[in-house]
Motif scaffolding. Structure first.
Motif: not given
Ligand code: SF4
Ligand code: SF4
Length: 442
Positions: A241, A247, A274, A280-282, A424
């Motif tokens: 991330l 990401a 977080k 980034g992206t989860v 993203t």
């Protein structure tokens, strides 16, 4: 100018492929043979594969007789030899609009878990053509971007840097042995990387790629055998991330059970990720069977959700997913929960011509999109023996056409996005919807 119809392809017993001198290509929608329309014929995408349909003779259009014809044998001098149909397995990013046309009653084996697409030979363009349309313009997943000569040293280096992490060891196997592009991304430290977590699932899908009963076709991959700890997850997800270009880390990317059954572990890992970075992206891919767990994951900071379904009709959903201990209503509740929490919400729509564009499905899908407000439909070609699937779904007759289904959805819901890959955060809501459909190849 009217285009000449593409020619039928057929294969001999050794798998050599030929185009027929006068018979035309045909496709199938559901249980009916149909002639492809010009708009749905595109050159076979690069990095696609051609398959033979073992023991199944192709069905073609005989323009001289104005009738469909089954081509059992071809003449060679004084002798004739049996032939079999040809199908395409397309590179990702494209949705098929027609199934291969052949006499499925001659099938002697259960076809393995690939998505089979109608293919022909276009004499004017001098190329193979498929009945398909492009739904995503992301070219990251192009095989040219995955050269194993550069991968192996990176895998060794990162394994040395982070010793004793079972998840990393699993992903190294995924990258090197299974040639999983998503797992390779982790080591290249770029784009979307997977975080498999679940050895178990509460569905028993007819076409599960990670677990199949022994009497059926073999599963393509083995499921992960353990549940990683939040520490193991964060150890590899956080550097991705923080440093990867575009990401994304994604739970439930493929060859595992369903991550929703490990939601507590995933929520804890996501909370820590977080807290540690805003970059980034989860993302969470799942069958969405447990709405309370979706709420928990929203609270933990999950950015996006992708829920899988083959149909928005409960009966067909049940026939394919064979849910254990949950209902289709729970899946709907999960979609609503994610959307209400303001998360980017996608459907992984496992499509097949004749099922997905059947009038009853179209009606149910329009209602579903209107009621849930889903942001995106990822159009995924369902990988399964098409004849088996049609029979299991009780298909008789044909649908309105996959191309028409997409047109209708786009007209009714201009903000609805189509795609094939996860996004993203920065690209969830592009102002001009650049990944919209139709995508015209340059
Ligand atoms: S999709 Fe399958 S092969 Fe790829 S990383 Fe996940 S578990 Fe491994
Ligand atoms: S939900 Fe996914 S893991 Fe579970 S049975 Fe279906 S395809 Fe397999």
């Amino acid at each position: 100018m009217t285009q000449r119809p593409p020619k039928l392809l057929y294969a001999d017993a050794k798998g050599n492929i030929y185009d027929h001198p006068y018979l035309d290509m045909v496709g199938m929608n559901g249980s009916e043979f149909v002639l492809p329309e010009n708009v749905e014929l595109i050159p076979l995408p690069e990095d696609s594969r051609l398959f033979t349909m073992p023991a199944m003779p192709p069905v073609a259009w005989d323009a001289r007789k104005k009738a469909f014809a089954t081509l059992d044998r071809v003449r060679e001098g004084k002798r004739s030899r049996p032939v079999q149909a040809v199908a395409a397995f397309m590179a990702p990013g494209y949705v098929r609009t027609l199934l291969p046309a052949c006499d499925y009653s001659r099938k002697t084996t259960h076809l393995p878990l690939w998505s089979y697409t109608a293919v022909g030979w276009d004499e004017e363009r001098d190329c193979f053509v498929v009945a398909a349309t492009k739904v995503d313009s992301n070219s990251n997943w192009n095989p040219v971007n995955y050269d194993d000569r550069t991968l192996d040293p990176l895998v060794r280096k990162i394994l040395q840097e982070i010793p004793g992490n079972r998840l990393l060891e699993q992903l190294a196997r995924c990258a090197v042995d299974y040639h999983c592009f998503a797992a390779k991304n982790l080591f290249y430290r770029r784009w979307e990387a997977p975080l498999p977590t679940s050895p178990v699932c509460n569905s028993a899908c007819l076409g599960c790629i990670s677990l199949q009963p022994s009497e059926c076709c073999p599963a393509n991959h083995e499921r992960i055998t353990f549940v990683p700890t939040p520490e193991e997850i964060c150890q590899i997800a956080l550097p991705h991330l923080e440093y990867a270009e575009q990401a994304i880390v994604s739970y439930g990317q493929g060859c595992e059970g369903d991550p929703i059954l490990q939601a507590d572990t995933i929520a804890e890992a996501t909370r820590r990720l977080k807290k540690a970075t805003s970059r980034g992206t989860v993302n969470f891919n799942s069958n969405g069977s447990l709405p309370d767990k979706v709420a928990l994951l929203c609270e933990a900071g999950m950015d996006s959700f992708r829920f899988s379904m083959n149909s928005v009709r409960e009966e067909l959903y049940n026939r394919y997913y064979r849910p254990k201990g949950y209902t289709f209503g729970d899946v709907l509740r999960s979609v609503h929960t994610a959307k209400k929490a303001g998360r980017f919400t996608m459907i992984n729509y496992l499509v097949s011509p004749g099922v997905s564009d059947a009038p009853q499905e179209v009606e149910a899908l329009l209602r579903f999109v209107a009621e849930t407000g889903v942001d995106m439909i990822q159009m995924r070609n369902l990988s399964i023996d098409p004849d088996y699937y049609n029979r299991e779904m009780g298909v008789s007759g044909k649908g309105i056409g996959m191309y028409r289904l997409l047109e209708l959805l786009k007209r009714e819901f201009p903000q609805l996005q189509f795609g094939y890959y996860n996004r993203t955060r920065e690209n969830f809501y592009p102002p001009d919807l650049p990944n919209s459909w139709p995508i015209v190849e340059k």
